[in-house]
Write a protein that holds these residues in place. Structure first.
Motif, PDB file in Angstrom:
ATOM      1  N   VAL A   1       0.855  -1.183   0.000  1.00 37.80           N
ATOM      2  CA  VAL A   1       0.000   0.000   0.000  1.00 37.80           C
ATOM      3  C   VAL A   1       0.893   1.237   0.000  1.00 37.80           C
ATOM      4  CG1 VAL A   1      -1.955  -1.122   1.104  1.00 37.80           C
ATOM      5  CG2 VAL A   1      -0.215  -0.065   2.528  1.00 37.80           C
ATOM      6  N   LEU A   2       0.559   2.182  -0.865  1.00 36.58           N
ATOM      7  CA  LEU A   2       1.393   3.366  -1.046  1.00 36.58           C
ATOM      8  C   LEU A   2       0.556   4.633  -1.056  1.00 36.58           C
ATOM      9  CD1 LEU A   2       3.805   2.179  -3.890  1.00 36.58           C
ATOM     10  CD2 LEU A   2       4.535   2.970  -1.634  1.00 36.58           C
TER      11      LEU A   2
ATOM     12  N   VAL B   1       5.884   9.587   8.284  1.00 34.54           N
ATOM     13  CA  VAL B   1       5.616   9.303   9.696  1.00 34.54           C
ATOM     14  C   VAL B   1       4.501   8.270   9.818  1.00 34.54           C
ATOM     15  CG1 VAL B   1       4.878  10.278  11.902  1.00 34.54           C
ATOM     16  CG2 VAL B   1       6.408  11.586  10.403  1.00 34.54           C
ATOM     17  N   ALA B   2       3.437   8.437   9.033  1.00 36.29           N
ATOM     18  CA  ALA B   2       2.317   7.492   9.072  1.00 36.29           C
ATOM     19  C   ALA B   2       2.740   6.121   8.564  1.00 36.29           C
ATOM     20  CB  ALA B   2       1.149   8.035   8.252  1.00 36.29           C
ATOM     21  N   ALA B   3       3.596   6.096   7.542  1.00 42.64           N
ATOM     22  CA  ALA B   3       4.050   4.810   7.005  1.00 42.64           C
ATOM     23  C   ALA B   3       4.888   4.054   8.030  1.00 42.64           C
ATOM     24  CB  ALA B   3       4.854   5.036   5.731  1.00 42.64           C
ATOM     25  N   LYS B   4       5.712   4.759   8.792  1.00 44.74           N
ATOM     26  CA  LYS B   4       6.500   4.101   9.840  1.00 44.74           C
ATOM     27  C   LYS B   4       5.586   3.466  10.880  1.00 44.74           C
ATOM     28  CE  LYS B   4      10.593   7.092   9.506  1.00 44.74           C
ATOM     29  NZ  LYS B   4      11.387   8.149  10.200  1.00 44.74           N
ATOM     30  N   LYS B   5       4.524   4.167  11.271  1.00 47.09           N
ATOM     31  CA  LYS B   5       3.565   3.614  12.230  1.00 47.09           C
ATOM     32  C   LYS B   5       2.861   2.393  11.651  1.00 47.09           C
ATOM     33  CE  LYS B   5       0.826   6.613  14.119  1.00 47.09           C
ATOM     34  NZ  LYS B   5      -0.106   7.762  14.169  1.00 47.09           N
ATOM     35  N   ALA B   6       2.494   2.484  10.367  1.00 45.00           N
ATOM     36  CA  ALA B   6       1.816   1.354   9.728  1.00 45.00           C
ATOM     37  C   ALA B   6       2.734   0.130   9.669  1.00 45.00           C
ATOM     38  CB  ALA B   6       1.358   1.754   8.323  1.00 45.00           C
TER      39      ALA B   6
ATOM     40  N   GLN C   1       4.965  -0.666  11.806  1.00 46.68           N
ATOM     41  CA  GLN C   1       5.002  -1.245  13.150  1.00 46.68           C
ATOM     42  C   GLN C   1       3.796  -2.143  13.408  1.00 46.68           C
ATOM     43  OE1 GLN C   1       5.331   2.214  15.684  1.00 46.68           O
ATOM     44  NE2 GLN C   1       7.495   2.543  15.208  1.00 46.68           N
ATOM     45  N   LYS C   2       2.715  -1.913  12.668  1.00 45.09           N
ATOM     46  CA  LYS C   2       1.511  -2.744  12.800  1.00 45.09           C
ATOM     47  C   LYS C   2       1.510  -3.902  11.803  1.00 45.09           C
ATOM     48  CE  LYS C   2      -1.431   0.673  12.278  1.00 45.09           C
ATOM     49  NZ  LYS C   2      -2.722   1.437  12.236  1.00 45.09           N
ATOM     50  N   GLY C   3       2.611  -4.063  11.080  1.00 45.26           N
ATOM     51  CA  GLY C   3       2.712  -5.162  10.133  1.00 45.26           C
ATOM     52  C   GLY C   3       2.189  -4.851   8.750  1.00 45.26           C
TER      53      GLY C   3
ATOM     54  N   GLY D   1      -5.860   6.714   8.595  1.00 45.04           N
ATOM     55  CA  GLY D   1      -7.110   6.234   8.021  1.00 45.04           C
ATOM     56  C   GLY D   1      -6.972   5.854   6.558  1.00 45.04           C
ATOM     57  N   ILE D   2      -6.153   6.604   5.819  1.00 42.44           N
ATOM     58  CA  ILE D   2      -5.931   6.274   4.406  1.00 42.44           C
ATOM     59  C   ILE D   2      -5.243   4.921   4.285  1.00 42.44           C
ATOM     60  CG2 ILE D   2      -4.641   6.926   2.340  1.00 42.44           C
ATOM     61  CD1 ILE D   2      -5.167   9.865   3.129  1.00 42.44           C
ATOM     62  N   PHE D   3      -4.202   4.704   5.079  1.00 41.52           N
ATOM     63  CA  PHE D   3      -3.526   3.403   5.023  1.00 41.52           C
ATOM     64  C   PHE D   3      -4.482   2.276   5.408  1.00 41.52           C
ATOM     65  CE2 PHE D   3       0.802   5.522   5.295  1.00 41.52           C
ATOM     66  CZ  PHE D   3       1.240   5.019   4.083  1.00 41.52           C
TER      67      PHE D   3
END
Length: 407
Positions: free
Chosen positions: A270-271, A284-289, A291-293, A375-377
């Motif tokens: 997902v991009l 920043v959001a991608a790094k968090k995502a 971490q959730k796998g 939310g987008i991710f």
């Protein structure tokens, strides 16, 4: 002889200050300008440099942005290094003359602090003015922070003035989010910066009376087409020159730029694709995502025109779902960036045809939050799981009230 300006190895500059220093170091012959928020500090700082003896060139204050670009056209045709800055309504007023500058192949550099277009009147950032000038025959460089504003302004002169290009260049930065936000910037010394940009070499200057030339001649159906075809050819082939400029710049700074930049895109399912400061927020959001796998990544381009279809298609072709962020009103269509990326992916060899969605956000400076990006991710993950869109193709997010959805 201009006085030497003393700088630290690391300066705390906003994007406007960074831009003004790059213009100072490039030793621009003529800056003609009419101030408008949020680009005003570029001109204000440049004027201060002039008053304090740090600049030898001419600084001309005019009565409008239309006049500013007209003066730039005249000065560039005469045979000088020329620049100005603007935003929003001022950019819109310049539009007529932008076509004159590109049609005459004048290597002017224009710094644009991106801002919403009226009406209603709004002084904050979106990309309406950026998209307004897409087809004006200029090369468009996009930046994400003050360091890039400084670097790309210097590189813009080298690109525009290259003998294989000779096309005017815009350098875009997000109004206030970059133009008025202070960050650490590592400038070059005045000597190194000017050596990189190089001496200005005129091509067919009007003030060379031994070789008289005409600018702005009329060309009807017999030759107008050929002029536009040659301009398009020069713009399309400027990508190779820009890559060379990036390489030269990296040798003296260690900062290596690419036309298409990405974060963890190699294995991403997902991009998010976004321009300007949003690129860094999405990281920043991608790094968090991650971490959730979630195999999340982010992509941007430093080049809006010529649009790098091949490079973008190559980076995005293996994604399973792609969110395309547009920070301007589509006004009755898919977003401008959505259309560019859809074309890139349609032509990409081996493309897996990811599920595409268009997010309209941030109009008039509306905040884009980390919750919005999270939310987008999350929605992209649902698209991957279902193998199809689980929501409308186009959504307006961050509204005061329910989301609007179309298509």
């Amino acid at each position: 002889m201009a006085s030497n300006y003393t700088m630290n190895e690391v300066e705390a500059w906003d994007g406007c200050t960074a831009s003004a220093h790059a213009l100072r170091q490039a030793q621009v012959d003529v800056v003609a300008a009419y101030p408008i928020t949020p680009s005003t500090p570029i001109i204000q700082n440049y004027g201060s440099f002039k008053d304090n003896g740090y600049i030898d060139g001419e600084f001309v204050l005019v009565e409008s942005e239309h006049a500013a670009m007209s003066a730039c056209v005249g000065a560039a045709a005469a045979g000088g290094r020329v620049s100005t800055a603007t935003s929003s309504q001022g950019f819109a007023l310049m539009i007529e003359v932008l076509y004159q500058a590109s049609g005459m192949r004048l290597p002017i550099v224009l710094n644009v602090a991106n801002r919403a277009l009226a009406s209603p009147l709004n002084i904050h950032c979106d990309h309406s003015d950026m998209y307004l000038g897409r087809d004006s025959g200029w090369i468009h460089l996009c930046t994400c922070n003050p360091q890039e504003v400084y670097d790309f302004t210097l590189m813009a002169f080298k690109l525009a003035e290259h003998t294989e290009v000779r096309v005017p260049v815009m350098v875009h930065q997000d109004g206030f989010l970059s133009s008025h936000t202070v960050q650490n910037v590592r400038p070059l010394s005045d000597e190194v910066a000017y050596e990189f940009v190089g001496d200005y070499v005129g091509v067919h200057p009007m003030l060379d009376f031994d070789r008289p030339v005409s600018y702005g001649a009329q060309a009807e159906e017999e030759w107008h087409f050929e002029h536009k075809a040659k301009l398009h050819h020069a713009i399309m082939h400027s990508k190779a020159v820009l890559e060379s400029v990036f390489s030269d710049f990296a040798k003296i700074t260690g900062r290596r730029y690419h036309i298409v930049e990405s974060f963890m895109a190699e294995d991403a399912e997902v991009l998010i694709f976004a321009l300007g400061t949003t690129y860094e927020s999405a990281i920043v959001a991608a790094k968090k995502a991650r971490q959730k796998g979630i195999k999340a990544g982010v992509v941007t381009t430093h080049l809006l025109r010529p649009f790098p279809f091949e490079q973008v298609g190559e980076v995005l072709k293996n994604a399973k779902a792609l969110a395309i962020m547009d920070k301007s009103s589509p006004s009755g269509a898919m977003g401008a960036m959505f259309n560019e990326l859809a074309a890139s992916l349609y032509q990409a060899k081996g493309c897996k045809h990811p599920v595409l969605s268009n997010y309209i956000y941030g109009l008039g400076g509306r905040d884009l939050t980390q919750a919005d990006l999270d939310g987008i991710f999350d929605e992209l993950v649902q698209d991957v799981q279902k193998g199809t869109l689980t929501h409308p193709t186009q959504q307006f997010i961050g509204l005061n009230g329910p989301k609007l959805s179309f298509f």
